[in-house]
Design a protein around this motif. Structure first.
Motif, short mmCIF file in Angstrom:
data_model
loop_
_atom_site.label_atom_id
_atom_site.label_comp_id
_atom_site.label_asym_id
_atom_site.label_seq_id
_atom_site.Cartn_x
_atom_site.Cartn_y
_atom_site.Cartn_z
N ASP A 1 65.25 60.37 77.52
CA ASP A 1 64.09 59.55 77.87
C ASP A 1 64.19 58.13 77.34
OD1 ASP A 1 63.91 60.20 75.20
OD2 ASP A 1 61.80 60.82 75.26
N ALA A 2 65.37 57.69 76.87
CA ALA A 2 65.53 56.35 76.31
C ALA A 2 65.29 55.29 77.39
CB ALA A 2 66.91 56.20 75.71
N LYS A 3 64.58 54.23 77.02
CA LYS A 3 64.32 53.13 77.94
C LYS A 3 65.18 51.91 77.64
CE LYS A 3 59.54 54.49 78.92
NZ LYS A 3 58.11 54.09 78.87
N ASP A 4 65.66 51.81 76.41
CA ASP A 4 66.56 50.72 76.07
C ASP A 4 67.87 51.30 75.54
OD1 ASP A 4 66.38 51.00 73.04
OD2 ASP A 4 64.30 50.50 73.46
N HIS A 5 68.94 50.60 75.79
CA HIS A 5 70.27 51.08 75.43
C HIS A 5 70.98 49.94 74.70
CE1 HIS A 5 69.46 54.35 78.29
NE2 HIS A 5 69.01 53.40 79.09
N ASP A 6 71.01 50.02 73.38
CA ASP A 6 71.55 48.89 72.63
C ASP A 6 72.94 49.13 72.07
OD1 ASP A 6 70.77 50.69 70.71
OD2 ASP A 6 69.47 49.31 69.62
N ASP A 7 73.55 50.31 72.31
CA ASP A 7 74.90 50.53 71.82
C ASP A 7 75.73 51.25 72.89
OD1 ASP A 7 74.84 53.62 71.16
OD2 ASP A 7 73.03 52.80 70.26
N ALA A 8 76.99 50.88 72.97
CA ALA A 8 77.94 51.49 73.90
C ALA A 8 79.25 51.74 73.16
CB ALA A 8 78.17 50.59 75.11
N VAL A 9 80.01 52.75 73.60
CA VAL A 9 81.21 53.15 72.89
C VAL A 9 82.37 53.39 73.86
CG1 VAL A 9 80.00 54.16 70.91
CG2 VAL A 9 80.45 55.57 72.93
N TYR A 10 83.57 53.28 73.31
CA TYR A 10 84.79 53.57 74.05
C TYR A 10 85.88 53.88 73.04
CZ TYR A 10 88.92 52.98 77.03
OH TYR A 10 90.10 53.19 77.69
N ALA A 11 86.79 54.78 73.40
CA ALA A 11 87.90 55.11 72.50
C ALA A 11 89.17 55.33 73.31
CB ALA A 11 87.57 56.36 71.68
N GLU A 12 90.29 55.04 72.68
CA GLU A 12 91.58 55.22 73.31
C GLU A 12 92.64 55.44 72.24
OE1 GLU A 12 92.90 51.57 75.20
OE2 GLU A 12 91.64 50.41 73.84
N PRO A 13 93.75 56.08 72.58
CA PRO A 13 94.82 56.25 71.61
C PRO A 13 95.42 54.89 71.24
CG PRO A 13 95.11 57.73 73.50
CD PRO A 13 94.04 56.76 73.86
N ASP A 14 95.84 54.75 69.99
CA ASP A 14 96.52 53.54 69.56
C ASP A 14 98.00 53.69 69.88
OD1 ASP A 14 97.38 51.23 68.44
OD2 ASP A 14 96.85 51.72 66.36
N MET A 15 98.50 52.84 70.76
CA MET A 15 99.89 52.95 71.21
C MET A 15 100.86 52.25 70.27
SD MET A 15 99.10 54.79 73.66
CE MET A 15 100.78 55.04 74.25
N SER A 16 100.37 51.67 69.19
CA SER A 16 101.26 50.99 68.26
C SER A 16 102.14 52.00 67.54
CB SER A 16 100.45 50.21 67.22
OG SER A 16 101.29 49.73 66.18
N PRO A 17 103.46 51.73 67.47
CA PRO A 17 104.35 52.64 66.74
C PRO A 17 104.07 52.70 65.25
CG PRO A 17 105.50 50.63 67.37
CD PRO A 17 104.17 50.60 68.06
N ASP A 18 103.34 51.71 64.75
CA ASP A 18 102.99 51.69 63.33
C ASP A 18 101.83 52.63 63.00
OD1 ASP A 18 104.94 49.76 62.93
OD2 ASP A 18 103.54 48.11 63.28
N ASN A 19 101.18 53.18 64.03
CA ASN A 19 100.01 54.03 63.79
C ASN A 19 100.09 55.28 64.66
OD1 ASN A 19 97.49 54.85 62.80
ND2 ASN A 19 96.37 53.71 64.38
N PRO A 20 101.10 56.13 64.44
CA PRO A 20 101.25 57.33 65.28
C PRO A 20 100.06 58.26 65.14
CG PRO A 20 102.65 57.45 63.32
CD PRO A 20 102.11 56.06 63.36
N GLY A 21 99.52 58.70 66.28
CA GLY A 21 98.38 59.60 66.28
C GLY A 21 97.05 58.93 66.00
N GLY A 22 97.08 57.61 65.87
CA GLY A 22 95.85 56.88 65.58
C GLY A 22 95.03 56.60 66.83
N VAL A 23 93.82 56.11 66.63
CA VAL A 23 92.93 55.80 67.74
C VAL A 23 92.28 54.43 67.53
CG1 VAL A 23 92.39 58.19 68.32
CG2 VAL A 23 91.01 57.01 66.60
N ILE A 24 91.84 53.86 68.63
CA ILE A 24 91.09 52.61 68.61
C ILE A 24 89.68 52.92 69.13
CG2 ILE A 24 90.89 50.26 69.44
CD1 ILE A 24 93.94 50.31 69.86
#
Length: 783
Positions: A301-324
């Motif tokens: 029943d929310a009428k205002d939406h002040d936050d949004a989210v997104y996530a993806e795997p971190d493809m950097s080889p320095d951070n294996p298994g990490g996320v953004i």
């Protein structure tokens, strides 16, 4: 935590905007006879307005000769920079109250103490500061005049010594004018025409209304009134100004709370005009992130939406298994600029207030529900934080960006959870693999970090009220706690941490969300209680949240689980806003600031402005005047937060009392939720409602209060009641306007443990027992 050193003048040394050109306060000792650091000097002037002349400042810091000349030049520079202003022979911070001022008493706080505000206050000076009126205790208790709500008083002003409340306290010197001629009450018709106004406050007076001044009010209507005569004899006389509606409706019940707590609920015309004139944000100083599929997940029943989210795997080889993880928050700072009409009103409100049937918003709908609501498929301005986590849930880095975004989907918590659980719908199906599953994978990784951090994990179900179309209560229920809720919560927490870390790194003044550790006194009360259950609590001042979690884990699925959770909750300090960081005990975080809800919390708006200003992200940044006033702003919004919580709680109490008013005489299953010298508080789990059982209604015995065991037990029988006991009670009285319930106890007390009975004997020798004889009059009204 190591405390900051204190100067000779008694002021905590901490760096601030005014002192940025000086060395950090903890590296610059305060030397008697030498000019103090800028921030220490400003703090002294703020806290000692009666000593804020050049002569008194010199005396306080032991300045003589050339140093007094230096002081004069420094004070002059403060005036030129707008940090101080001269009033007669004293210097004060802009917006500070003089030592003696005229106050209008406007409301009460949650403890019943009177709150006043300056009678004269310029609009461009921001929100008039709240002042706590002290009417009892101290050397002046027998001399100070007594005042009430609506009175105008002349008062002596003092800086508050306690954090988290009003920035000032006051002692009344003289009552200038008695109550203003307006108020609210319930209209009752009288035989022969006319009526009577019944007060909505237990401290209020009944008033007579002549037949020609009823304005068509019917019996049981909640009305606004003007007092037309206050005589020495007889009841005051009033006339009805407007009819709010039947007191049986939820609209009236929430209006009682709004009025009783002094919550601003009507936007001034200037604020509405400013909001309506606002246009869409431009791309100036913004990155174009409209192709990034951020989504909103909110209550259905929310009428205002002040936050949004997104996530993806971190493809950097320095951070294996990490996320953004990316969190985007509505850019309210673009629309609500410092010292604008919108800003003054938002600061005056402090936060949005949520009732079962309505929201009293901090900002007009044009801003909160339109321009700053992250609507699906619509371009919207936002501040975004991009956070990189390792596969172990450790945050490796983060960056802030001012962006233009376009929400890819608007989902409810249950809708998102159903998709993850294998039941996607037409909206969640297409984004399940690309958006939702990466979000849940990121949450799984972040949970590893959360578990390592071990925030306080209280198990206290939150009950919600579902209303019927006519505004009365349909049912009370506990909504399920979904992983979707926890996902959004953890991502918001990490965004808040990132905001505090960034601003600290930039040496930017800000408002933190702080939560102190439990006081030693509260720890001792909890320790004594836990000992009665053969549970130990470590001693000492270095208490951590994981100590409490260990205790809570021991009582899972035990009969006293809820009782222990309640006692641990009661041992905790109140979370507040403060420009001084002491960390957040409950979350087990050292740096934490509210950033994620600027639509509904003024603290978040200040943090947004601080980020915009310190990172050079364009217009709408924090101003020097705001930085100077952060102490006062933090105190104000902490007070407003408690005001909102009290109003929300009172409305729920009144709704439940009204819902049960027709069931007086019925029996209910309950649980003892509080033990006092005067009796027992009993909660009805089905309704989440609390009622009181006076000690005189417990049986024909003398009952003794044992704080350590949270028990009342009979002196003769040894039978009694403890916190957490399941009991059977009969509803004896329901007072909807007061939101109070009174019960009669039907369950016989149980045999108290030997330790409790031993305590009785020692307590009697020390004068420690509390007795109530059968038949004494029970207390009435709100607890």
């Amino acid at each position: 935590m190591t405390k900051a050193p204190r100067s000779r003048a008694g002021q905590t040394k901490r760096p601030g905007r005014a002192g940025r050109d000086a060395a950090p306060a903890d590296e610059t000792p305060i030397i008697h006879g030498a000019i103090p650091p800028r921030d220490v000097l400003l703090r002294f002037i703020a806290d000692h307005p009666e000593q804020a002349s050049k002569r008194e400042i010199s005396k306080a810091f032991g300045l003589k000769g050339e140093t007094r000349v230096e002081l004069k030049a420094l004070l002059k520079s403060f005036e030129e920079d707008g940090l101080l202003e001269k009033r007669r022979k004293s210097l004060v911070r802009p917006g500070a109250l003089p030592p003696v001022t005229v106050l209008d008493i406007t409301t009460r706080d949650v403890d019943g103490e009177l709150i006043g505000r300056p009678a004269e206050w310029l609009d461009d000076a921001g929100v008039a500061p709240a002042v706590l009126i002290r009417q009892s205790g101290g050397a002046h208790k027998d001399k100070a005049p007594v005042a009430g709500l609506g009175d105008r008083v002349l008062a002596k002003i003092f800086p508050a010594k306690e954090r988290g409340g009003p920035a000032y306290t006051a002692r009344i010197i003289k009552v200038l004018d008695k109550k203003k001629n307006s108020g609210m009450g319930v209209f009752r018709t009288m035989a022969g025409g006319g009526g009577r106004i019944m007060p909505i406050d237990r401290r209020g007076d009944e008033m007579d209304v002549d037949a020609e001044f009823t304005a068509g009010a019917k019996d049981g209507d909640l009305v606004e009134i003007d007092v037309v005569r206050m005589g020495r004899y007889g009841l005051p006389r009033a006339q009805v100004k407007s009819v709010v509606g039947s007191v049986a409706s939820e609209k009236a019940i929430s209006m009682i709370a709004i009025y009783a707590h002094g919550i601003p609920h009507i936007f001034p015309d200037a604020v509405i005009r400013e909001a309506e004139a606002a246009g869409a944000a431009t791309m100036a100083h913004r990155e174009d992130w409209r192709s990034l599929p951020l989504i909103t997940i909110d209550p259905a029943d929310a009428k205002d939406h002040d936050d949004a989210v997104y996530a993806e795997p971190d493809m950097s080889p320095d951070n294996p298994g990490g996320v953004i993880v990316t969190v985007a928050i509505a850019d309210v700072s673009y629309y609500v600029r410092p010292k604008s009409a919108l800003d003054r009103e938002a600061q005056k409100r402090g936060n949005s207030v949520y009732f079962p049937d309505r929201v009293v918003p901090m900002l007009p709908e044009r801003i909160s529900n339109d321009l700053c609501s992250l609507k699906e498929g619509v371009d919207r301005p936002a501040l975004a934080v991009r956070m990189v986590f390792s596969h172990e849930g450790r945050k490796a880095s983060h960056t802030f960006h001012r962006i233009m975004m376009k929400s890819a989907a608007k989902l409810s918590y249950s809708q998102a959870q159903a998709a993850i659980d294998g039941a996607p719908d037409d909206k969640t199906g297409p984004i399940l693999e690309t958006i939702l599953k990466p979000l849940w994978q990121a949450y799984k990784i972040m949970t590893v970090g959360r578990n390592r951090r071990q925030p306080l994990e209280l198990d206290m179900p939150e009950r919600k009220i579902l209303l019927k179309p006519d505004g009365t209560v349909d049912r009370v229920f506990v909504p399920p706690r979904l992983d979707a809720h926890k996902l959004i919560e953890e991502m918001m927490i990490q965004a808040n941490v990132s905001a505090a870390e960034t601003l600290e790194k930039k040496k930017q003044a800000l408002i933190y969300r702080v939560h102190d550790a439990p006081s030693l006194a509260k720890q001792e009360v909890l320790r004594e209680f836990l000992q009665t259950l053969d549970i130990s609590l470590v001693k000492g001042g270095n208490m951590r949240s994981n100590h409490f979690n260990g205790i809570l884990a021991k009582v899972v699925d035990q009969p006293f689980q809820e009782m222990v959770n309640q006692m641990v909750l009661r041992s905790q300090s109140q979370a507040i806003y403060s420009p001084e960081n002491i960390g957040h005990f409950g979350l087990n975080l050292m740096k934490y600031a509210h950033f994620t809800s600027p639509i509904r919390r003024y603290a978040d708006l200040i943090v947004h402005r601080a980020l915009v200003g310190s990172l050079g992200l364009g217009e709408g940044g924090i101003t020097p005047d705001e930085e100077t006033a952060l102490d006062d702003i933090a105190a104000e919004i902490s007070t407003f937060e408690r005001r909102a919580m009290a109003a929300e709680r009172d409305t729920v109490d009144r709704l439940i009392a009204h819902h049960l008013a027709e069931r007086v005489g019925e029996e209910f299953d309950g649980r003892v939720s509080g033990v006092t010298k005067a009796g027992l508080f009993v909660t009805l789990p089905e309704y989440g409602a609390d009622g009181f059982v006076p000690i005189s209604m417990l049986g024909r015995d003398y009952y003794i209060y044992d704080e350590a065991h949270q028990a009342l037990s009979g002196e003769k029988t040894g039978l009694g009641y403890r916190l957490g006991d399941t009991v059977r009670v009969k509803l004896a009285e329901a007072v909807p306007l007061a939101g109070s319930l009174r019960f009669d106890m039907l369950s016989e007390g149980r045999k108290m443990p030997t330790a409790v009975r031993s305590f009785h004997n020692s307590g009697r020798r020390k004068g420690g027992e509390t007795r109530r004889q059968p038949g004494t009059r029970p207390p009435r009204g709100r607890r």
